[in-house]
Design an enzyme around this catalytic site. Structure first.
Site, PDB file in Angstrom:
ATOM      1  CB  THR A 255      40.608  29.351  40.318  1.00  0.00           C
ATOM      2  OG1 THR A 255      40.670  30.786  40.133  1.00  0.00           O
ATOM      3  CG2 THR A 255      41.160  28.989  41.689  1.00  0.00           C
TER       4      THR A 255
ATOM      5  NE  ARG B 233      43.420  33.362  32.278  1.00  0.00           N
ATOM      6  CZ  ARG B 233      43.572  32.383  31.397  1.00  0.00           C
ATOM      7  NH1 ARG B 233      42.516  31.792  30.878  1.00  0.00           N
ATOM      8  NH2 ARG B 233      44.762  31.999  31.002  1.00  0.00           N
TER       9      ARG B 233
ATOM     10  CG  ASP C 208      52.998  39.400  30.584  1.00  0.00           C
ATOM     11  OD1 ASP C 208      52.666  40.330  31.340  1.00  0.00           O
ATOM     12  OD2 ASP C 208      53.113  38.221  30.964  1.00  0.00           O
TER      13      ASP C 208
END
Ligand code: PRP
Ligand code: URA
Length: 237
Positions: free
Chosen positions: A136, A132, A231
């Site tokens: 945007t 992603r 993460d």
């Protein structure tokens, strides 16, 4: 709604700033959406969300939650009869009819795919890399290991976070082009905005999630959420 700040070009400075979002109540009755109500799931979700939960424990919890979701999402699979012999006598047993596929949306979907493999060891794993864009919020495909031979009764697209829905919608589009008879999406946390988008774009799939959260923040992160699922699984904080 709060006044929208804009960048110098007149566009919103942050991608979800000023974007209207549905409430939880507005999406709770969507067809084919399954939200866990199991107390063990709720218990594990609290540990998963906690900011003090470190990557090794976080990854373990993703797999445990994934296994609970996998049991739920596979509860309506087709079976076929098979003749076997127990040590005592012959009998007709049942086995899963046709292959089962799982498509982890990289990278955060890897822990959920591992959970599916623990529940159904001979599941086929079809890796799909979507990232992603943080500005945007559009998903971009960067890796695709989908085989050409299709012998599945169902394929599960798995990704912990359903935020704007862009990644999940693109993944289902890609899988639909392979002609798999049945598709489902399995995730851990959804925002109402992404859940509504996915359900409206692909009304023919089942959607299984562990929790439905409140909203997306201006950057497109789920609130209260758990932060960045990739993460936190892989220690790249
Ligand atoms: C995250 C998450 C989903 C996506 C959700 O992945 O794992 O794939 O964002 O957002 P969306 O619903 O708005 O598309 P990310 O692109 O950050 O990649 P990662 O898994 O490598 O961390
Ligand atoms: N991706 C994540 O990992 N977390 C979010 O809250 C949204 C997208």
């Amino acid at each position: 709604m709060a006044e929208t700040n804009t960048s110098s070009g007149g566009r919103p400075a942050l991608p979800m700033q000023g974007v209207p979002q549905p409430s939880r109540d507005q999406v709770l009755g969507l067809p084919r959406v399954h939200i866990s109500t199991h107390p063990v799931m709720a218990h594990k979700m609290t540990a998963l969300r906690d900011k003090n939960t470190l990557p090794p424990e976080f990854y373990r919890l993703v797999k445990e939650i994934g296994a609970l979701l996998a049991y739920e999402a596979t509860s309506n699979l087709s079976l076929e009869s098979v003749a076997i012999e127990t040590p005592m006598e012959p009998m007709i047993g049942q086995r899963l009819a046709g292959g089962i596929g799982v498509t982890p949306i990289l990278r955060a979907g890897l822990g959920l795919a591992e959970a599916f493999r623990e529940v159904i060891p001979d599941v086929q794993v079809w890796h799909l890399g979507l990232r992603r864009d943080e500005n945007t919020l559009q998903a971009m495909e960067y890796y695709n290991q989908l085989p050409h031979r299709i012998d599945l009764q169902v394929c599960y697209a798995v990704d912990p976070m359903l935020a704007t829905g862009g990644s999940a919608i693109d993944a289902i589009n890609i899988l639909k082009r392979r002609g798999i008879p049945r598709l489902s999406y399995v995730g851990i946390i959804a925002a109402p905005y992404g859940l509504l988008k996915l359900s409206q774009t692909h009304p023919d799939i089942d959607i299984y999630i562990a929790a439905l959260d409140e909203r997306l923040n201006d950057r497109g992160y789920i609130m209260p959420g758990l932060g960045d699922a990739g993460d936190r699984q892989f220690g790249t904080l």
